[in-house]
Each structure stands twice: as structure tokens, then as C-alpha cells.
Design an enzyme around this catalytic site. Structure first.
Site, PDB file in Angstrom:
ATOM      1  N   TYR A  26       0.939  -1.641   0.031  1.00 49.73           N
ATOM      2  CA  TYR A  26       0.024   0.151   0.013  1.00 49.73           C
ATOM      3  C   TYR A  26       0.718   1.542  -0.410  1.00 49.73           C
ATOM      4  CZ  TYR A  26      -4.194   3.291   0.970  1.00 49.73           C
ATOM      5  OH  TYR A  26      -4.881   3.876   0.449  1.00 49.73           O
ATOM      6  N   ASN A  64     -21.047  -2.610  -5.068  1.00 51.98           N
ATOM      7  CA  ASN A  64     -21.332  -2.401  -3.509  1.00 51.98           C
ATOM      8  C   ASN A  64     -20.428  -2.027  -2.618  1.00 51.98           C
ATOM      9  OD1 ASN A  64     -20.450  -4.577  -4.352  1.00 51.98           O
ATOM     10  ND2 ASN A  64     -21.336  -6.043  -2.691  1.00 51.98           N
ATOM     11  N   TYR A  95      -8.736   3.659  -9.096  1.00 49.97           N
ATOM     12  CA  TYR A  95      -8.461   2.881  -7.487  1.00 49.97           C
ATOM     13  C   TYR A  95      -8.154   1.735  -7.095  1.00 49.97           C
ATOM     14  CZ  TYR A  95     -13.447   2.767  -6.743  1.00 49.97           C
ATOM     15  OH  TYR A  95     -15.324   1.611  -6.814  1.00 49.97           O
ATOM     16  N   GLY A  96      -9.153   0.811  -7.009  1.00 47.26           N
ATOM     17  CA  GLY A  96      -8.806  -0.538  -5.817  1.00 47.26           C
ATOM     18  C   GLY A  96      -8.739  -1.436  -7.120  1.00 47.26           C
ATOM     19  N   GLY A  97      -8.067  -2.777  -6.472  1.00 45.69           N
ATOM     20  CA  GLY A  97      -7.160  -4.306  -6.981  1.00 45.69           C
ATOM     21  C   GLY A  97      -7.674  -4.937  -6.058  1.00 45.69           C
TER      22      GLY A  97
HETATM   23  N1  LIG Z   1      -7.735   4.938  -4.318  1.00 42.95           N
HETATM   24  C1  LIG Z   1      -8.209   5.573  -3.442  1.00 42.95           C
HETATM   25  O1  LIG Z   1      -8.058   6.818  -2.719  1.00 42.95           O
HETATM   26  C2  LIG Z   1      -8.947   5.101  -2.539  1.00 42.95           C
HETATM   27  C3  LIG Z   1     -10.113   5.287  -1.699  1.00 42.95           C
HETATM   28  C4  LIG Z   1     -10.678   4.501  -0.949  1.00 42.95           C
HETATM   29  C5  LIG Z   1     -10.896   3.307  -1.529  1.00 42.95           C
HETATM   30  N2  LIG Z   1      -9.815   2.444  -1.950  1.00 42.95           N
HETATM   31  C6  LIG Z   1      -9.837   1.824  -2.651  1.00 42.95           C
HETATM   32  O2  LIG Z   1     -11.239   0.556  -3.069  1.00 42.95           O
HETATM   33  C7  LIG Z   1     -11.302  -0.381  -2.517  1.00 42.95           C
HETATM   34  C8  LIG Z   1     -13.023  -0.657  -1.822  1.00 42.95           C
HETATM   35  O3  LIG Z   1     -12.598  -0.364  -0.912  1.00 42.95           O
HETATM   36  P1  LIG Z   1     -14.223   0.880   0.280  1.00 42.95           P
HETATM   37  O4  LIG Z   1     -13.767   1.049   1.323  1.00 42.95           O
HETATM   38  O5  LIG Z   1     -14.886   0.755  -0.751  1.00 42.95           O
HETATM   39  O6  LIG Z   1     -14.419  -1.221   0.180  1.00 42.95           O
HETATM   40  P2  LIG Z   1     -15.344  -2.179   0.468  1.00 42.95           P
HETATM   41  O7  LIG Z   1     -16.580  -1.901   0.980  1.00 42.95           O
HETATM   42  O8  LIG Z   1     -15.208  -3.221   1.668  1.00 42.95           O
HETATM   43  O9  LIG Z   1     -16.526  -3.215  -0.912  1.00 42.95           O
HETATM   44  C9  LIG Z   1     -15.167  -3.827  -1.111  1.00 42.95           C
HETATM   45  C10 LIG Z   1     -15.659  -5.054  -2.251  1.00 42.95           C
HETATM   46  O10 LIG Z   1     -14.943  -5.434  -3.577  1.00 42.95           O
HETATM   47  C11 LIG Z   1     -15.244  -6.723  -3.943  1.00 42.95           C
HETATM   48  N3  LIG Z   1     -14.359  -7.524  -4.269  1.00 42.95           N
HETATM   49  C12 LIG Z   1     -13.784  -7.868  -3.244  1.00 42.95           C
HETATM   50  N4  LIG Z   1     -13.111  -8.850  -3.821  1.00 42.95           N
HETATM   51  C13 LIG Z   1     -13.136  -8.850  -5.025  1.00 42.95           C
HETATM   52  C14 LIG Z   1     -13.081  -9.522  -6.092  1.00 42.95           C
HETATM   53  N5  LIG Z   1     -11.691 -10.890  -5.845  1.00 42.95           N
HETATM   54  N6  LIG Z   1     -13.164  -9.326  -7.273  1.00 42.95           N
HETATM   55  C15 LIG Z   1     -14.243  -9.226  -7.965  1.00 42.95           C
HETATM   56  N7  LIG Z   1     -14.548  -7.593  -6.660  1.00 42.95           N
HETATM   57  C16 LIG Z   1     -14.181  -8.178  -5.348  1.00 42.95           C
HETATM   58  C17 LIG Z   1     -16.233  -6.996  -3.081  1.00 42.95           C
HETATM   59  O11 LIG Z   1     -17.453  -7.018  -3.454  1.00 42.95           O
HETATM   60  P3  LIG Z   1     -18.294  -8.506  -2.921  1.00 42.95           P
HETATM   61  O12 LIG Z   1     -19.545  -7.488  -2.122  1.00 42.95           O
HETATM   62  O13 LIG Z   1     -18.623  -9.547  -4.495  1.00 42.95           O
HETATM   63  O14 LIG Z   1     -17.097  -9.315  -2.251  1.00 42.95           O
HETATM   64  C18 LIG Z   1     -16.814  -5.429  -2.576  1.00 42.95           C
HETATM   65  O15 LIG Z   1     -17.697  -4.785  -3.557  1.00 42.95           O
HETATM   66  C19 LIG Z   1     -10.310  -0.588  -1.384  1.00 42.95           C
HETATM   67  O16 LIG Z   1      -8.984  -1.509  -2.428  1.00 42.95           O
HETATM   68  C20 LIG Z   1      -9.575   0.314  -1.139  1.00 42.95           C
HETATM   69  O17 LIG Z   1      -8.584   0.480  -1.020  1.00 42.95           O
HETATM   70  C21 LIG Z   1      -9.443   3.285  -3.072  1.00 42.95           C
END
Ligand SMILES: NC(=O)c1ccc[n+]([C@@H]2O[C@H](COP(=O)([O-])OP(=O)(O)OC[C@H]3O[C@@H](n4cnc5c(N)ncnc54)[C@H](OP(=O)(O)O)[C@@H]3O)[C@@H](O)[C@H]2O)c1
Length: 303
Positions: free
Chosen positions: A23, A122, A214-216
Site C-alpha cells: 500500500y 456495492n 482506484y482499487g485492486g
Molecule cells: N484510491 C483511493 O483513493 C481509494 C479510496 C477509497 C477506497 N479505495 C480502495 O477501493 C477499494 C474498495 O474500498 P471500499 O472501502 O469501498 O471497500 P468495501 O466497501 O469493503 O468493498 C469491497 C468491494 O470489493 C469487492 N471485491 C472484493 N474482492 C473482489 C474480487 N476478488 N473481485 C471482485 N470484487 C471484489 C467486494 O465485492 P463482494 O461484495 O462481491 O465481495 C466489494 O464490492 C479498496 O481496495 C480500497 O483500498 C481506494
């Protein structure tokens, strides 16, 4: 000058164990977990201005460590938030809705009626994208992973303002060609997943469009075919809120927060679905947060 803050609910971000080590910011250990949450100021130093006891505050930057009952922080490490919004909205405001808003505003000049496609729709960010896009008059194509209760999830996202909810499998089908006879091809794709999912988003992008990663979540690279660059001139970009904050002033961040608070007051932006647990149940919260298909933020509360 120090501000003493008593943290009420502490929102728990998923502790992304698999991501540890790669990260963008890593805390110096030992460290207190938690990037998000809202707290209440209980006391301020004699020369502190702009915040007073009773105010609600959120972290100004990632890495503050919100999983605690109280702490002493400098004024600069906190941002004041209005206390006329729901507590869960305040606790979940500082990262995901900000990310969603900036990605919708900063990469393509979108007009009402334009469409946006995203995966992990979601997720916390995804739910904010759906609601902010709807408030801007944008049409959203929301890709989710299939699950036994897919209809329930679809209904919930549509109630938030999602125009279309489709599964990763449906996105790969040939019939998607017909789908785009009625819906304009998106000029903006928001990628939280990587791997095959992002390749599919790219395939449906309008010529000259942008995909912002923005995410992986899939832990797989983004792969784009050569023809997409040559014949469609697509743009691949990235977004990181921490970098946005470095490139902008604290006042600009505060402005972003206030814009989002207006949407909250107008009923256009709600907190993601949340499950509240007392702080001592953090392990249960952590285990739940790591499960697939949860679609609910685990919020640690106290007091
Ligand atoms: N770049 C930035 O500034 C920034 C800011 C905020 C967040 N983020 C990143 O964005 C991501 C999401 O954050 P969040 O807080 O919104 O997360 P969250 O509410 O915990 O949701 C995680 C999501 O990822 C999906 N997911 C998990 N594993 C997956 C896979 N192997 N294939 C496809 N989908 C998958 C889940 O789907 P299911 O419901 O199907 O499990 C769920 O929709 C994280 O990686 C976070 O670090 C980045």
C-alpha cells in the site's frame, strides 16, 4: 497546539492483510489501526482556534489510527465536520464519498444523461458513486459479483439510484451489444478490481473514454488490448485520495467535505449499509469484513 479528541464511532476499514507491504502508505509499527471515523472534541489547547469542545472531527489524512477511545491530536490532523448529518454518514465521509466525487468530476467532463460504468459497485466507494452520479443526472452501469441473493442487492442499489445492475458474467456476454443500443457507451469507467473485470469495463468504454483505477481487489493486473489504444484511444488513469490531498489545500478538502454534506442533507447521499459493533468486538468485525459478499461496513462504536 494539541486538541484532545474523544472518538465516538470508529469506522473500521477492512484490514487488507493481503495488501500489507504494497500500500502507498505504511504505518511505523506499532501503530493504531483505522483510517476513518468521527470523534467529538472534548478539550482544546488555549491557542487553538477553529475547533471547540463538542465539535465533530474526522481525520485529515490516512494513518491517524481511529481504533481508540480517545487521543490527543494536533489541530492540523483533524477536519471539522458539521454535526447536523447522521453519525454514520460523518464516520464514513472522509474517504469513500470523497474518492467517488473526485473521480466523477476530475477525469471526464460528463453531462447529465452520460453514463458511467463501474465494478465492485456495492463497495463503499461504489455506493457513493451511484448516489453522487444520480444527483448529477448521470446514468450508472453497475457491475457486481454474482451471489445467491443478487436480486436483493440489485434492488438495494437501484433504490440508491443505480440505473443498471449487472453481474460480471453478464458483462462478458455477447448480448451486451444490444444493451448499448439503449444506453450510451460510458466515457468513464471506475475500476476497483483489476484483472478480467477491468478488461471487460474497458471493452465497453466509448472511444476516447477514460478508465480510472482506484482499487485492486482481485490482486491482478489491468490488461488492455493493443487495439483499444490504437482504434479507440482509451485512457488509463489512476486515482489516490491521499495524493489528491497532497496536491490540494486543507481548505479545498474542507470544501469537498461541505459539498458532500450538502448532498447528505438533501437526502442524495446516504452512508453505506453499516453494521455497528462495540469496539471490544473488533475481531468479529474484522472477520466479517474479510468475508466476500458482505456489502456492509463494520463500524466500531463506543461510549
Ligand atoms: N484510491 C483511493 O483513493 C481509494 C479510496 C477509497 C477506497 N479505495 C480502495 O477501493 C477499494 C474498495 O474500498 P471500499 O472501502 O469501498 O471497500 P468495501 O466497501 O469493503 O468493498 C469491497 C468491494 O470489493 C469487492 N471485491 C472484493 N474482492 C473482489 C474480487 N476478488 N473481485 C471482485 N470484487 C471484489 C467486494 O465485492 P463482494 O461484495 O462481491 O465481495 C466489494 O464490492 C479498496 O481496495 C480500497 O483500498 C481506494
Amino acid at each position: 497546539m494539541n486538541t484532545k479528541a474523544y472518538y465516538l464511532p470508529l469506522q473500521m476499514k477492512k484490514l487488507r492483510l493481503r495488501e500489507l507491504g504494497n500500500y502507498g502508505i505504511l504505518p511505523k509499527l506499532p501503530a493504531v489501526g483505522g483510517n476513518e471515523g468521527v470523534g467529538q472534541v472534548v478539550a482544546v489547547g488555549s491557542s487553538v482556534t477553529g475547533v471547540k469542545p463538542g465539535d465533530w472531527v474526522i481525520p485529515a489524512n490516512a494513518g491517524l489510527g481511529t481504533w481508540r477511545t480517545e487521543a490527543v491530536f494536533s489541530k492540523e490532523s483533524l477536519i471539522r465536520v458539521p454535526n447536523d448529518i447522521p453519525l454514520q454518514s460523518a464516520a464514513t465521509l472522509g474517504v469513500n464519498p470523497c474518492t467517488a466525487y473526485r473521480m466523477l468530476m476530475d477525469f471526464e467532463q460528463l453531462r447529465p444523461g452520460d453514463s458511467v460504468i463501474q465494478n465492485a459497485s456495492n463497495s463503499g466507494v461504489g455506493q457513493a458513486v451511484i448516489q453522487i452520479a444520480a444527483a448529477l443526472g448521470l446514468r450508472t452501469i453497475n457491475v457486481v459479483r454474482d451471489r445467491p441473493d443478487i436480486q436483493k442487492l440489485t434492488d438495494r442499489l437501484k433504490k440508491m439510484g443505480a440505473e443498471h445492475v449487472i453481474t460480471e458474467e453478464e458483462l462478458r456476454k455477447h448480448e451486451m451489444k444490444n444493451f448499448f443500443k439503449d444506453v450510451p457507451r460510458p466515457r468513464l469507467a471506475l475500476n476497483c478490481v483489476g484483472g478480467k473485470s477491468s478488461t471487460e469495463l474497458l471493452r465497453h468504454l466509448a472511444p476516447g473514454g477514460t478508465m480510472v483505477t482506484y482499487g485492486g481487489m482481485a490482486k491482478q493486473p489491468v490488461i488492455a488490448s493493443v487495439s483499444l489504444f490504437i482504434f479507440k484511444d482509451v485512457k488509463l488513469r489512476g486515482f489516490w485520495l491521499s495524493q489528491w490531498k497532497k496536491d490540494h489545500s486543507p481548505e479545498q478538502f474542507q470544501g469537498l467535505i461541505l459539498t458532500l454534506c450538502d448532498l447528505i442533507r438533501q437526502g442524495q447521499l446516504m452512508a453505506p449499509i453499516c453494521s455497528e459493533l462495540p469496539l471490544q468486538d473488533y475481531q468479529r468485525a474484522l472477520e466479517t469484513a474479510m468475508q466476500p459478499f458482505v456489502s456492509s461496513k463494520q463500524i466500531l462504536t463506543m461510549g
